[in-house]
Design a protein around this motif. Sequence first.
Motif, PDB file in Angstrom:
ATOM      1  N   PHE A 226      17.339  38.619  20.767  1.00 48.62           N
ATOM      2  CA  PHE A 226      16.858  37.296  21.205  1.00 48.62           C
ATOM      3  C   PHE A 226      15.974  36.525  20.234  1.00 48.62           C
ATOM      4  O   PHE A 226      15.928  35.305  20.297  1.00 48.62           O
ATOM      5  N   SER A 227      15.216  37.222  19.371  1.00 49.82           N
ATOM      6  CA  SER A 227      14.264  36.473  18.535  1.00 49.82           C
ATOM      7  C   SER A 227      15.007  35.508  17.619  1.00 49.82           C
ATOM      8  O   SER A 227      16.038  35.851  17.046  1.00 49.82           O
ATOM      9  N   THR A 228      14.441  34.321  17.491  1.00 52.95           N
ATOM     10  CA  THR A 228      15.090  33.336  16.627  1.00 52.95           C
ATOM     11  C   THR A 228      14.119  32.911  15.536  1.00 52.95           C
ATOM     12  O   THR A 228      12.922  33.190  15.597  1.00 52.95           O
ATOM     13  N   CYS A 229      14.639  32.210  14.566  1.00 53.42           N
ATOM     14  CA  CYS A 229      13.813  31.770  13.456  1.00 53.42           C
ATOM     15  C   CYS A 229      13.627  30.268  13.597  1.00 53.42           C
ATOM     16  O   CYS A 229      14.586  29.544  13.821  1.00 53.42           O
ATOM     17  N   ASN A 230      12.385  29.814  13.527  1.00 51.46           N
ATOM     18  CA  ASN A 230      12.235  28.369  13.671  1.00 51.46           C
ATOM     19  C   ASN A 230      11.454  27.748  12.512  1.00 51.46           C
ATOM     20  O   ASN A 230      11.045  26.620  12.566  1.00 51.46           O
ATOM     21  N   LYS A 231      11.249  28.543  11.467  1.00 50.16           N
ATOM     22  CA  LYS A 231      10.497  27.995  10.328  1.00 50.16           C
ATOM     23  C   LYS A 231      11.450  27.653   9.182  1.00 50.16           C
ATOM     24  O   LYS A 231      12.376  28.412   8.899  1.00 50.16           O
ATOM     25  N   GLY A 232      11.190  26.547   8.548  1.00 55.17           N
ATOM     26  CA  GLY A 232      11.898  26.232   7.314  1.00 55.17           C
ATOM     27  C   GLY A 232      13.363  25.875   7.475  1.00 55.17           C
ATOM     28  O   GLY A 232      14.101  25.804   6.502  1.00 55.17           O
ATOM     29  N   HIS A 233      13.789  25.673   8.711  1.00 55.26           N
ATOM     30  CA  HIS A 233      15.200  25.344   8.904  1.00 55.26           C
ATOM     31  C   HIS A 233      15.366  24.155   9.821  1.00 55.26           C
ATOM     32  O   HIS A 233      16.232  24.140  10.674  1.00 55.26           O
ATOM     33  N   ASP A 234      14.498  23.176   9.649  1.00 51.41           N
ATOM     34  CA  ASP A 234      14.578  22.059  10.575  1.00 51.41           C
ATOM     35  C   ASP A 234      15.307  20.862   9.966  1.00 51.41           C
ATOM     36  O   ASP A 234      15.089  19.738  10.351  1.00 51.41           O
ATOM     37  N   SER A 235      16.195  21.149   9.035  1.00 47.67           N
ATOM     38  CA  SER A 235      16.868  20.031   8.384  1.00 47.67           C
ATOM     39  C   SER A 235      17.979  19.419   9.249  1.00 47.67           C
ATOM     40  O   SER A 235      18.382  18.305   9.019  1.00 47.67           O
ATOM     41  N   LEU A 236      18.442  20.157  10.255  1.00 48.94           N
ATOM     42  CA  LEU A 236      19.518  19.606  11.084  1.00 48.94           C
ATOM     43  C   LEU A 236      18.948  18.768  12.228  1.00 48.94           C
ATOM     44  O   LEU A 236      17.859  19.039  12.724  1.00 48.94           O
ATOM     45  N   ILE A 237      19.726  17.778  12.621  1.00 42.03           N
ATOM     46  CA  ILE A 237      19.289  16.934  13.742  1.00 42.03           C
ATOM     47  C   ILE A 237      19.393  17.734  15.035  1.00 42.03           C
ATOM     48  O   ILE A 237      20.323  18.532  15.209  1.00 42.03           O
ATOM     49  N   LYS A 238      18.428  17.511  15.941  1.00 43.14           N
ATOM     50  CA  LYS A 238      18.390  18.309  17.181  1.00 43.14           C
ATOM     51  C   LYS A 238      18.606  17.439  18.412  1.00 43.14           C
ATOM     52  O   LYS A 238      18.298  16.245  18.399  1.00 43.14           O
ATOM     53  N   SER A 239      19.070  18.081  19.464  1.00 46.18           N
ATOM     54  CA  SER A 239      19.191  17.402  20.758  1.00 46.18           C
ATOM     55  C   SER A 239      17.799  17.340  21.395  1.00 46.18           C
ATOM     56  O   SER A 239      16.848  17.925  20.874  1.00 46.18           O
ATOM     57  N   SER A 240      17.689  16.679  22.554  1.00 41.16           N
ATOM     58  CA  SER A 240      16.367  16.605  23.190  1.00 41.16           C
ATOM     59  C   SER A 240      15.927  17.964  23.731  1.00 41.16           C
ATOM     60  O   SER A 240      14.771  18.152  24.097  1.00 41.16           O
ATOM     61  N   LEU A 241      16.841  18.928  23.778  1.00 44.96           N
ATOM     62  CA  LEU A 241      16.458  20.289  24.171  1.00 44.96           C
ATOM     63  C   LEU A 241      16.108  21.127  22.942  1.00 44.96           C
ATOM     64  O   LEU A 241      15.852  22.333  23.051  1.00 44.96           O
ATOM     65  N   GLY A 242      16.139  20.508  21.758  1.00 43.57           N
ATOM     66  CA  GLY A 242      15.807  21.228  20.522  1.00 43.57           C
ATOM     67  C   GLY A 242      16.977  22.026  19.961  1.00 43.57           C
ATOM     68  O   GLY A 242      16.800  22.858  19.079  1.00 43.57           O
ATOM     69  N   TRP A 243      18.188  21.763  20.454  1.00 47.60           N
ATOM     70  CA  TRP A 243      19.361  22.494  19.954  1.00 47.60           C
ATOM     71  C   TRP A 243      19.909  21.771  18.726  1.00 47.60           C
ATOM     72  O   TRP A 243      20.157  20.556  18.774  1.00 47.60           O
ATOM     73  N   GLU A 244      20.113  22.531  17.655  1.00 50.38           N
ATOM     74  CA  GLU A 244      20.620  21.915  16.425  1.00 50.38           C
ATOM     75  C   GLU A 244      22.093  21.510  16.569  1.00 50.38           C
ATOM     76  O   GLU A 244      22.878  22.219  17.187  1.00 50.38           O
TER      77      GLU A 244
END
Length: 408
Positions: free
Chosen positions: A278-296
Amino acid sequence: MFKFPPHFLWGASISSYQTEGDNLYSDWWEWEKKKDLISSGRATEHYRLYKKDFYLAKELNLSALRLSIEWSRIQPKKNFFSKEEIKHYLEVIKTLRSLGIIPVVTLHHFTNPIWFAKEGGWLNPKTADYFLLYAQKIVEEFSRFIEYWITINEPLVYLTYGYLLGVWPPGEKSFFKAKKVLNNLIKAHLKIYDFVHRFYKKNHLPEPKISIAQNMLKFFICKDNFKNRLAYYLRDKFFNFYLLDKLTSLGVLDFIGINYYTRQLIDIEGFSLKDLFFSTCNKGHDSLIKSSLGWEIYPEGLYDLLLKLKRYNLSIIILENGIATSNDNLRWEYIKEHLKSIYLAMEKGAKVEGYFYWSLIDNFEWDKGFEPRFGLIEVNYSDFSRKIRDSALNFSQICKTGVLNEEQ
Ligand code: BGC
């Protein structure tokens, strides 16, 4: 120019609990109260307004619509089938047929009757038989109008949220219980698959097409190391392919039904089950546009997964793909880019036969309430009026012509 085949199914999806309103006999209704969540309440009032919604679907040139039947309406009590509710859903299906829209019917979309939940829900060894009784009733009544059946929506999502993470009813967090539930979900699918095929044959009906709606994620490793590679391997194998491998090896899927929304990034700390799965990575990979739920937004992921699905040599239907956003231009971009991915995968041999946008109308997004807006059609929750969005008008042109132009 992307030209899709003539009989491609152009659809949108909804589910009963998320749209109908007042599903008083459902375990989700109790859960909302117990957890003090936003109440689904009247939802979108689709139960009352379904005709209006289907006329709008027709206006949008949809050739198919995926919907679910609310088990707790059909069987509000253990040994009682509601004639009124059966009549209601028959009218629902007949309305679609009269508009020339092909119904795709889901029997289980995350919700259960309260009586069933009280008897142990999907943990009860009798569960598959209970579910079969309900399914039999529905199939007997509706078979003349239905060719496509989805037994269970996203079995592994249901299991994960309900029995591993405990954020959906029944709120369990147990690996062993989840394993039992998984076996019962598979058992239920097998029983229904067998029953429906025999029933259609006996009654000289055209071959039914039965599947599940398998949620798929494109997994990604953020940092290349052994732990992450192991997590990737396990997640892809379990969340994406375990059920498809199992059910196709038993010959109990007539096509592959998938739901695809986004990718998931992996960068884990340790080797616990929680890390690995389950653990996900949320650092350094925010270059993609996200939905309002934060889904890339990652349409390439759908392309990759469709190519992997070629190995089953079955036709594929995308039963859900969509975005929650208040930016309707982004919604249109999302649809367009995913359709391009599908087309390119089809050129490489993926046998895709249909695309269903999630969702036809804005609706109740489970524990997230009404804020996420997935709809082709906007719902005004103060008076339940509907308004077609511009993205829907663009989509409707593709549904009409089967053609997506580069410049669209
Ligand atoms: C589910 C829907 C849900 C949608 C968006 C799918 O996993 O089938 O019920 O609304 O995703 O989260």
